[in-house]
Motif scaffolding. Structure first.
Motif, PDB file in Angstrom:
ATOM      1  N   ALA A 303      -0.586  14.772 -34.228  1.00 42.63           N
ATOM      2  CA  ALA A 303      -1.503  13.649 -34.047  1.00 42.63           C
ATOM      3  C   ALA A 303      -1.094  12.493 -34.946  1.00 42.63           C
ATOM      4  O   ALA A 303      -1.074  11.324 -34.525  1.00 42.63           O
ATOM      5  CB  ALA A 303      -2.931  14.102 -34.361  1.00 42.63           C
ATOM      6  N   GLU A 304      -0.735  12.812 -36.190  1.00 42.80           N
ATOM      7  CA  GLU A 304      -0.298  11.763 -37.114  1.00 42.80           C
ATOM      8  C   GLU A 304       0.935  11.046 -36.594  1.00 42.80           C
ATOM      9  O   GLU A 304       1.022   9.816 -36.606  1.00 42.80           O
ATOM     10  CB  GLU A 304       0.003  12.368 -38.485  1.00 42.80           C
ATOM     11  CG  GLU A 304      -1.244  12.676 -39.283  1.00 42.80           C
ATOM     12  CD  GLU A 304      -0.925  13.409 -40.576  1.00 42.80           C
ATOM     13  OE1 GLU A 304      -1.861  13.769 -41.267  1.00 42.80           O
ATOM     14  OE2 GLU A 304       0.280  13.622 -40.857  1.00 42.80           O
ATOM     15  N   GLY A 324      -2.909  -6.219 -36.421  1.00 40.96           N
ATOM     16  CA  GLY A 324      -3.679  -4.988 -36.354  1.00 40.96           C
ATOM     17  C   GLY A 324      -4.019  -4.592 -34.922  1.00 40.96           C
ATOM     18  O   GLY A 324      -4.159  -5.442 -34.048  1.00 40.96           O
ATOM     19  N   HIS A 325      -4.133  -3.266 -34.701  1.00 44.39           N
ATOM     20  CA  HIS A 325      -4.531  -2.757 -33.381  1.00 44.39           C
ATOM     21  C   HIS A 325      -5.707  -1.809 -33.539  1.00 44.39           C
ATOM     22  O   HIS A 325      -5.817  -1.122 -34.542  1.00 44.39           O
ATOM     23  CB  HIS A 325      -3.364  -2.040 -32.711  1.00 44.39           C
ATOM     24  CG  HIS A 325      -2.204  -2.939 -32.468  1.00 44.39           C
ATOM     25  ND1 HIS A 325      -2.094  -3.750 -31.370  1.00 44.39           N
ATOM     26  CD2 HIS A 325      -1.109  -3.183 -33.232  1.00 44.39           C
ATOM     27  CE1 HIS A 325      -0.984  -4.447 -31.455  1.00 44.39           C
ATOM     28  NE2 HIS A 325      -0.352  -4.125 -32.571  1.00 44.39           N
ATOM     29  N   THR A 326      -6.545  -1.763 -32.515  1.00 44.88           N
ATOM     30  CA  THR A 326      -7.760  -0.945 -32.615  1.00 44.88           C
ATOM     31  C   THR A 326      -7.493   0.503 -32.254  1.00 44.88           C
ATOM     32  O   THR A 326      -6.465   0.835 -31.640  1.00 44.88           O
ATOM     33  CB  THR A 326      -8.836  -1.471 -31.659  1.00 44.88           C
ATOM     34  OG1 THR A 326      -8.307  -1.403 -30.340  1.00 44.88           O
ATOM     35  CG2 THR A 326      -9.228  -2.895 -31.989  1.00 44.88           C
ATOM     36  N   GLU A 327      -8.451   1.353 -32.647  1.00 42.12           N
ATOM     37  CA  GLU A 327      -8.385   2.757 -32.236  1.00 42.12           C
ATOM     38  C   GLU A 327      -8.311   2.884 -30.728  1.00 42.12           C
ATOM     39  O   GLU A 327      -7.619   3.747 -30.197  1.00 42.12           O
ATOM     40  CB  GLU A 327      -9.649   3.491 -32.691  1.00 42.12           C
ATOM     41  CG  GLU A 327      -9.656   3.866 -34.133  1.00 42.12           C
ATOM     42  CD  GLU A 327     -11.026   4.360 -34.526  1.00 42.12           C
ATOM     43  OE1 GLU A 327     -11.641   5.094 -33.736  1.00 42.12           O
ATOM     44  OE2 GLU A 327     -11.487   3.992 -35.620  1.00 42.12           O
ATOM     45  N   ARG A 341      -9.948   8.298 -36.016  1.00 35.85           N
ATOM     46  CA  ARG A 341     -10.339   7.572 -37.235  1.00 35.85           C
ATOM     47  C   ARG A 341     -10.030   8.393 -38.482  1.00 35.85           C
ATOM     48  O   ARG A 341      -9.506   7.882 -39.463  1.00 35.85           O
ATOM     49  CB  ARG A 341     -11.830   7.232 -37.175  1.00 35.85           C
ATOM     50  CG  ARG A 341     -12.250   6.373 -38.363  1.00 35.85           C
ATOM     51  CD  ARG A 341     -13.602   5.767 -38.158  1.00 35.85           C
ATOM     52  NE  ARG A 341     -13.695   5.074 -36.877  1.00 35.85           N
ATOM     53  CZ  ARG A 341     -14.851   4.792 -36.272  1.00 35.85           C
ATOM     54  NH1 ARG A 341     -15.988   5.181 -36.827  1.00 35.85           N
ATOM     55  NH2 ARG A 341     -14.872   4.154 -35.130  1.00 35.85           N
ATOM     56  N   ARG A 342     -10.337   9.697 -38.394  1.00 40.97           N
ATOM     57  CA  ARG A 342     -10.093  10.544 -39.557  1.00 40.97           C
ATOM     58  C   ARG A 342      -8.594  10.580 -39.895  1.00 40.97           C
ATOM     59  O   ARG A 342      -8.198  10.480 -41.052  1.00 40.97           O
ATOM     60  CB  ARG A 342     -10.608  11.951 -39.246  1.00 40.97           C
ATOM     61  CG  ARG A 342     -10.649  12.808 -40.468  1.00 40.97           C
ATOM     62  CD  ARG A 342     -11.565  13.973 -40.257  1.00 40.97           C
ATOM     63  NE  ARG A 342     -11.089  15.074 -41.077  1.00 40.97           N
ATOM     64  CZ  ARG A 342     -11.422  16.322 -40.870  1.00 40.97           C
ATOM     65  NH1 ARG A 342     -12.213  16.640 -39.872  1.00 40.97           N
ATOM     66  NH2 ARG A 342     -10.953  17.259 -41.653  1.00 40.97           N
ATOM     67  N   GLU A 348      -3.943   6.335 -44.225  1.00 38.45           N
ATOM     68  CA  GLU A 348      -4.145   5.199 -45.118  1.00 38.45           C
ATOM     69  C   GLU A 348      -3.998   5.650 -46.578  1.00 38.45           C
ATOM     70  O   GLU A 348      -3.376   4.973 -47.389  1.00 38.45           O
ATOM     71  CB  GLU A 348      -5.549   4.611 -44.895  1.00 38.45           C
ATOM     72  CG  GLU A 348      -5.808   3.341 -45.695  1.00 38.45           C
ATOM     73  CD  GLU A 348      -7.223   2.833 -45.499  1.00 38.45           C
ATOM     74  OE1 GLU A 348      -8.117   3.654 -45.158  1.00 38.45           O
ATOM     75  OE2 GLU A 348      -7.452   1.632 -45.667  1.00 38.45           O
ATOM     76  N   GLN A 349      -4.562   6.836 -46.866  1.00 40.53           N
ATOM     77  CA  GLN A 349      -4.461   7.357 -48.229  1.00 40.53           C
ATOM     78  C   GLN A 349      -3.021   7.588 -48.633  1.00 40.53           C
ATOM     79  O   GLN A 349      -2.662   7.477 -49.793  1.00 40.53           O
ATOM     80  CB  GLN A 349      -5.247   8.663 -48.347  1.00 40.53           C
ATOM     81  CG  GLN A 349      -6.715   8.403 -48.629  1.00 40.53           C
ATOM     82  CD  GLN A 349      -7.467   9.688 -48.846  1.00 40.53           C
ATOM     83  OE1 GLN A 349      -6.886  10.766 -48.816  1.00 40.53           O
ATOM     84  NE2 GLN A 349      -8.751   9.552 -49.062  1.00 40.53           N
TER      85      GLN A 349
END
Lengths: 382, 261
Positions: A303-304, A324-327, A341-342, A348-349
């Motif tokens: 998924a990543e 930027g692009h949306t989900e 999102r998760r 992001e972390q």
């Protein structure tokens, strides 16, 4: 206070009593032998044979008593072995002469022999002879009355069986894995298989008095099934099968002597099967739990990668790297993506993506190069 | 024990590697092979081809004594199989075993040496070395310690090939070695076949891909329950024989061959 101490004291007395020592030793021996030989039954997909043989032993025990009047375990065990053997011959004959498959034949023989055994047992119980009592202990086993003589029989028989396994180790392994190949290199495959089945019958018969005809097959299957979950080596599997079986035997014997009215045989079987179930979930090599975790990790990684590649491709098509692009856009690219999102927050972390404006995401420089690597790898494979 | 066996005296060069005469095999009452004659000279790579259910695998198994023969005779280097077994090696279809069996790649290859090691004794250092050599030949040396359950289909095939190679046989039987394998494995098998040919070994392969027969093999047997033809590829791998073996199912392949020519 003193009552508790007395209790501990009496448990200690129990644990060190010669009776328990005899029972534990006998049960441990039986567990070790059936655990080791059960591994071969499992590997040859013949677990049901154990079931059939143990049930078929009942009429043998009854007939041995009826014909000779003996109650010595040796005489009865001999009868059980003969009946088990006759049952296997019947199974083979059914498979050869009819179109029924082996499982069906085993089922027929198991039920017929066991039924006949129960009839004989009922008949014996009606005999006006005080001596017959106790024969029905062979149904569910009775370890608590195990004698020194029984342990000797178990010890000698077990040592002989395990010795033969060590002696014919190569051959047993080869025949269990690839019997046709074994035949082409000139091994007498049928005779080796016969010996292996004989050893299995002997192991079952040895355990009948302790565990009983109904539950004995569990002692063949459970330690072996547990052992299979912890290793990928035949030798280690057989060793673990023996250890698990032995541990179940000792644990069952101890538990039933500490807790009043707990029958030994069924307790041994419960310990062995519980361990098999635990092993099924957490076994080091094939545990369902680990398989599930591995699958989850793989799904997460995929998924990543899909998100990284998605953002990379979106950036190339329009907007440039910093746009930027949306989900929603990511989901449109790969509809099967879950928990976008998760995953984005996690990425992001790790500083692979960043939120350029509310709800819009872009790759960082680091994310950019990683996505590129993934894309290049995929192209190489093609 | 070994030296007084017939096969250890040098083989006459003109004796046939395999001679099958009047072979009939039946499952229950249905004949699978009917009155089959096959001759394989020494040093050839022979393909056995035929449609599904033609009895290709059964022919192999009958020669190897794995299925009962209803009638006929099989000679290996001019003698019955039991006397010549030590010169024969078999690569079964990889689907014929349970690859979930708890053992390693090296262990499976060592199985090819069990008979030589003898009863009771265990394979030692020399056997291990020999097995590793064979694994090198098939490009699987790095997998020696690997669990067989972790292998791909092609890798499984190469392990079986290595197990056959350690036997130092003169005659090899392979059942569908190219079935469903990757390109690397296909190349490895072809290399092994050529190597065996250069060593004057005889190889009999059950094969399903007609396209590659002329490229890989120099001898071919076409069967469909009965033997259709047996001989050098150039002479017997003809459209007429293929039609006889495959019937109507051949049209597509023959068209393709004609386009290629």
């Amino acid at each position: 206070m003193s009552g508790a101490l007395e209790n501990v004291g009496s448990i200690w007395d129990l644990l060190t009593s010669p009776i328990l020592r005899t029972v534990a030793l006998g049960s441990g021996l039986l567990g070790a032998v059936s655990g080791a030989l059960g591994c071969f039954a499992l590997l040859r997909r013949q677990s049901l044979v154990g079931d059939a043989v143990s049930h078929a032993a009942l009429p043998g025990i009854a007939l041995a008593f009826l014909l000779t009047g003996t109650k010595s375990s040796f005489g009865l065990v001999l009868g059980a072995a003969l009946a088990g053997w006759v049952a296997m011959v019947f199974v083979l004959a059914i498979v050869r002469t009819t179109r029924l498959d082996e499982n069906t034949a085993l089922g027929i023989v198991l039920a017929t022999f066991f039924g006949f055994g129960l009839v004989l047992l009922t008949f014996i119980q009606r005999l006006p002879n005080a001596n017959q009592a106790g024969l029905d202990t062979y149904l569910f086993g009775q370890a608590a009355t195990m004698l020194h003589e029984d342990v000797l029989l178990l010890g000698a028989g077990g040592a002989l069986l395990l010795g033969l396994v060590v002696m014919f180790w190569k051959e047993f392994k080869l025949v269990s894995f690839d019997r046709e190949f074994a035949a082409t290199v000139g091994y007498p495959v049928q005779r080796i298989e016969l010996l292996l089945t004989l050893l299995l019958v002997a192991a079952i018969v040895l355990g009948l008095r302790t565990v009983g005809v109904v539950l004995m097959s569990a002692m063949i299957v459970a330690p072996a099934a547990a052992a299979r979950q912890w290793t990928h080596h035949t030798g280690m599997m057989v060793l673990l099968g023996a250890i698990f079986g032995c541990a179940a035997g000792v644990a069952g014997a101890v538990a039933s002597s500490v807790v009043p009215h707990l029958p030994t045989g069924p307790t041994i079987v419960l310990v062995a099967t519980s361990w098999a179930i635990v092993s099924l979930f957490v076994g080091a090599k094939r545990g369902i739990l680990w398989q599930w975790l591995r699958l989850r990790m793989l799904q997460k990684r995929l998924a990543e990668e899909a998100i990284l590649v998605g953002l990379y491709e979106l950036a190339q098509v329009h907007g440039g790297e910093r746009h930027g692009h949306t989900e929603g856009a990511l989901r449109a690219l790969s509809p099967n993506l879950l928990r976008v999102r998760r995953r984005l927050r996690e990425l992001e972390q790790r500083e692979l993506v960043e939120e350029t404006s509310r709800g819009a995401w872009a790759l960082t420089a680091k994310g950019q190069s990683q996505a590129q690597q993934i894309v290049e790898k995929a192209q190489e494979k093609r | 024990m070994r030296h007084d066996r017939a096969g250890d005296s040098p083989l006459a060069e003109d004796v046939l590697a395999v001679e099958v005469s009047d072979l009939t095999v039946a499952y229950h009452t249905k004949p699978v092979l009917w009155d089959v004659d096959v001759t394989v000279p020494q040093g050839v790579l022979m393909a056995i081809v035929g449609p599904n259910g033609a009895g290709k695998t059964t022919l192999l198994k009958a020669i190897l004594g794995l299925v009962p023969i209803a009638a006929g005779q099989v000679l290996i280097f001019g003698r019955p199989l039991p006397e010549m077994r030590h010169l024969v090696s078999y690569v079964p279809q990889r689907g014929s075993v349970d690859w979930d069996y708890p053992t390693t790649v090296l262990d499976v290859v060592l199985m090819g040496l069990y008979r030589r090691v003898g009863w009771i004794r265990r394979p030692g250092h020399a056997e291990r070395e020999k097995a590793m050599e064979a694994l090198h030949l098939v490009g699987m040396a790095d997998f020696a310690k690997r669990q067989i359950s972790q292998l791909s289909g092609g890798q499984q095939q190469r392990v079986f090939l290595a197990r056959a190679l350690v036997q130092d046989a003169k005659l090899f039987f392979m059942d569908e070695p190219f079935q469903g394998v990757d390109a690397t494995t296909e190349r490895a098998i072809i290399q092994i076949l050529q190597r065996l040919r250069s060593e004057k070994k005889t190889v009999v392969v059950v094969h399903h891909d007609l396209q590659t027969v002329p490229e890989y093999f120099d001898w071919v047997t076409l069967i469909n329950v009965r033997r259709i033809a047996c001989g050098p590829v150039r002479e017997v791998f003809t459209e007429q024989n293929l039609r006889a073996a495959y019937g109507g199912r051949m049209a597509f392949f023959i068209e393709q061959r004609e386009e290629g020519c």
